[in-house]
Each structure stands twice: as structure tokens, then as C-alpha cells.
Design a protein around this motif. Structure first.
Motif, mmCIF file in Angstrom:
data_model
loop_
_atom_site.group_PDB
_atom_site.id
_atom_site.type_symbol
_atom_site.label_atom_id
_atom_site.label_comp_id
_atom_site.label_asym_id
_atom_site.label_seq_id
_atom_site.Cartn_x
_atom_site.Cartn_y
_atom_site.Cartn_z
ATOM 1 N N GLY A 87 44.031 33.847 40.355
ATOM 2 C CA GLY A 87 43.640 35.168 40.841
ATOM 3 C C GLY A 87 42.693 35.883 39.887
ATOM 4 O O GLY A 87 41.711 36.494 40.306
ATOM 5 N N SER A 88 42.969 35.795 38.595
ATOM 6 C CA SER A 88 42.102 36.475 37.621
ATOM 7 C C SER A 88 40.742 35.778 37.513
ATOM 8 O O SER A 88 39.719 36.435 37.305
ATOM 9 C CB SER A 88 42.772 36.557 36.247
ATOM 10 O OG SER A 88 42.908 35.284 35.668
ATOM 11 N N ILE A 89 40.716 34.464 37.678
ATOM 12 C CA ILE A 89 39.449 33.717 37.643
ATOM 13 C C ILE A 89 38.576 34.138 38.828
ATOM 14 O O ILE A 89 37.407 34.472 38.660
ATOM 15 C CB ILE A 89 39.705 32.196 37.673
ATOM 16 C CG1 ILE A 89 40.456 31.761 36.419
ATOM 17 C CG2 ILE A 89 38.394 31.425 37.822
ATOM 18 C CD1 ILE A 89 41.093 30.391 36.537
ATOM 19 N N ILE A 90 39.146 34.134 40.025
ATOM 20 C CA ILE A 90 38.403 34.502 41.231
ATOM 21 C C ILE A 90 37.972 35.968 41.152
ATOM 22 O O ILE A 90 36.829 36.316 41.476
ATOM 23 C CB ILE A 90 39.227 34.245 42.505
ATOM 24 C CG1 ILE A 90 39.621 32.758 42.605
ATOM 25 C CG2 ILE A 90 38.484 34.724 43.747
ATOM 26 C CD1 ILE A 90 38.466 31.796 42.653
ATOM 27 N N ARG A 91 38.873 36.831 40.709
ATOM 28 C CA ARG A 91 38.546 38.255 40.577
ATOM 29 C C ARG A 91 37.370 38.463 39.618
ATOM 30 O O ARG A 91 36.419 39.185 39.919
ATOM 31 C CB ARG A 91 39.774 39.032 40.116
ATOM 32 C CG ARG A 91 39.586 40.526 40.013
ATOM 33 C CD ARG A 91 40.886 41.269 39.706
ATOM 34 N NE ARG A 91 41.617 40.718 38.562
ATOM 35 C CZ ARG A 91 42.757 40.039 38.639
ATOM 36 N NH1 ARG A 91 43.312 39.797 39.817
ATOM 37 N NH2 ARG A 91 43.355 39.582 37.564
ATOM 38 N N GLY A 92 37.405 37.810 38.453
ATOM 39 C CA GLY A 92 36.318 37.938 37.483
ATOM 40 C C GLY A 92 35.002 37.423 38.038
ATOM 41 O O GLY A 92 33.942 38.040 37.839
ATOM 42 N N PHE A 93 35.036 36.314 38.749
ATOM 43 C CA PHE A 93 33.833 35.747 39.364
ATOM 44 C C PHE A 93 33.257 36.705 40.399
ATOM 45 O O PHE A 93 32.064 37.025 40.386
ATOM 46 C CB PHE A 93 34.183 34.393 40.000
ATOM 47 C CG PHE A 93 33.092 33.802 40.839
ATOM 48 C CD1 PHE A 93 31.892 33.407 40.283
ATOM 49 C CD2 PHE A 93 33.279 33.641 42.201
ATOM 50 C CE1 PHE A 93 30.887 32.850 41.073
ATOM 51 C CE2 PHE A 93 32.284 33.092 42.992
ATOM 52 C CZ PHE A 93 31.090 32.693 42.424
ATOM 53 N N LYS A 94 34.118 37.202 41.292
ATOM 54 C CA LYS A 94 33.655 38.109 42.336
ATOM 55 C C LYS A 94 33.077 39.397 41.752
ATOM 56 O O LYS A 94 32.034 39.874 42.204
ATOM 57 C CB LYS A 94 34.803 38.446 43.293
ATOM 58 C CG LYS A 94 35.167 37.335 44.247
ATOM 59 C CD LYS A 94 36.304 37.797 45.140
ATOM 60 C CE LYS A 94 36.387 37.045 46.428
ATOM 61 N NZ LYS A 94 37.415 37.602 47.330
ATOM 62 N N VAL A 95 33.736 39.957 40.761
ATOM 63 C CA VAL A 95 33.254 41.197 40.136
ATOM 64 C C VAL A 95 31.889 40.974 39.487
ATOM 65 O O VAL A 95 30.971 41.786 39.644
ATOM 66 C CB VAL A 95 34.280 41.740 39.118
ATOM 67 C CG1 VAL A 95 33.677 42.803 38.220
ATOM 68 C CG2 VAL A 95 35.505 42.283 39.835
ATOM 69 N N SER A 96 31.741 39.880 38.753
ATOM 70 C CA SER A 96 30.465 39.593 38.077
ATOM 71 C C SER A 96 29.321 39.455 39.064
ATOM 72 O O SER A 96 28.239 40.016 38.862
ATOM 73 C CB SER A 96 30.573 38.313 37.253
ATOM 74 O OG SER A 96 31.507 38.457 36.234
#
Length: 149
Positions: A87-96
Motif C-alpha cells: 500500500g505504501s509503495i503504490i501510494r508513493g508511486f501515485k503521489v509522485s
């Protein structure tokens, strides 16, 4: 590189995960930002190895290997801040990607969720790799069928 399917391999737990992330109807030019950020995931999350991936006009498919050297087996989820999970990996990718698109005035929106599945064995891993590899030509074939002769 870590290997293994939800078991120990060389002292580290490795969990290959198939992901599918949808992009809201933002126009085909908006997906140009994805190739810049997708290969950078392991730079921000050193315990992640990118396997196969493909970027489609309205979604992307990928296989991430999550390799945590400090894990000695399966651990249940815990309440509290989540900073080293899918979840944190996907969240960081989407935010970037979204921040970059906004800064460049590129119309781009994510759908709020994503699909994930733990890959259980080599046969399933190879089937998903084949699906990812073949997705662009299958997309074009279906598009041609919809348009008709």
C-alpha cells in the motif's frame, strides 16, 4: 535478487505480487509520465524489485517482488503507520506521478484503488508475465473487433 514465493529464500522473505492500477480517463498523452516514475520505485523502496510491467492507455500491469531481509517468515498485518508494504509503495508511486503531472500541467488522474494478487508459484508467475507481455497486442485486437470491418 531475492526469489521465492511466500517462503524463505536465502534468509529473506520474498512475495511476488501482481498489480493492476487504473487511470481515470485523462487522455492518452497523460500516460507519458508513467515510464519516468515506474522504474524508479526500487530507488525509493530498495526492498522492491520490478519484474515485468506494461503501461496501457488507461491502466498499468506490473509484478513487484517485495524482498525484506529483516523478515524471517510471514507476519500478520499490524495496526499503526504503514511504510514498508504494498500500500505504501503504490501510494508513493501515485503521489509522485500526480505531483509531477500537476507541476507540468499534464491532465492526469488515478482511480482510487488498485488490484493486487500474491503470486503463489513459478507457473502462475510465468502466466502473469505472459499476460503482461501480450496485453498490448490483445488490447489492439479487441479495439479492432469493437470498431468492426
Amino acid at each position: 535478487m531475492c526469489r521465492g514465493f511466500f517462503h524463505l529464500s536465502g534468509g529473506s522473505a520474498s512475495i511476488p505480487t501482481n498489480i493492476k492500477i487504473w487511470i481515470r480517463n485523462s487522455g492518452t498523452n497523460s500516460v507519458q509520465v508513467l515510464p519516468v516514475f515506474l522504474p524508479g520505485i526500487p530507488e525509493h523502496y530498495p526492498f522492491v524489485v520490478l519484474d515485468s510491467f506494461v503501461i496501457m492507455p488507461n491502466h498499468l500491469h506490473g509484478i513487484l517482488l517485495i524482498c525484506k531481509e529483516d523478515r524471517t517468515g510471514w507476519h500478520p498485518n499490524q495496526f499503526g503507520p504503514q511504510s514498508r508494504n504494498l500500500g505504501s509503495i503504490i501510494r508513493g508511486f501515485k503521489v509522485s506521478v500526480k505531483q509531477f503531472a500537476n507541476a507540468q500541467s499534464i491532465p492526469f488522474n488515478w482511480q482510487s484503488r488498485y488490484f493486487d494478487r500474491i503470486i503463489r508459484n513459478d507457473r502462475e508467475l510465468n502466466q502473469i508475465r505472459d499476460y503482461i507481455r501480450d496485453n498490448p497486442k490483445n488490447w489492439l485486437r479487441r479495439l479492432g473487433e469493437q470498431r468492426g470491418p
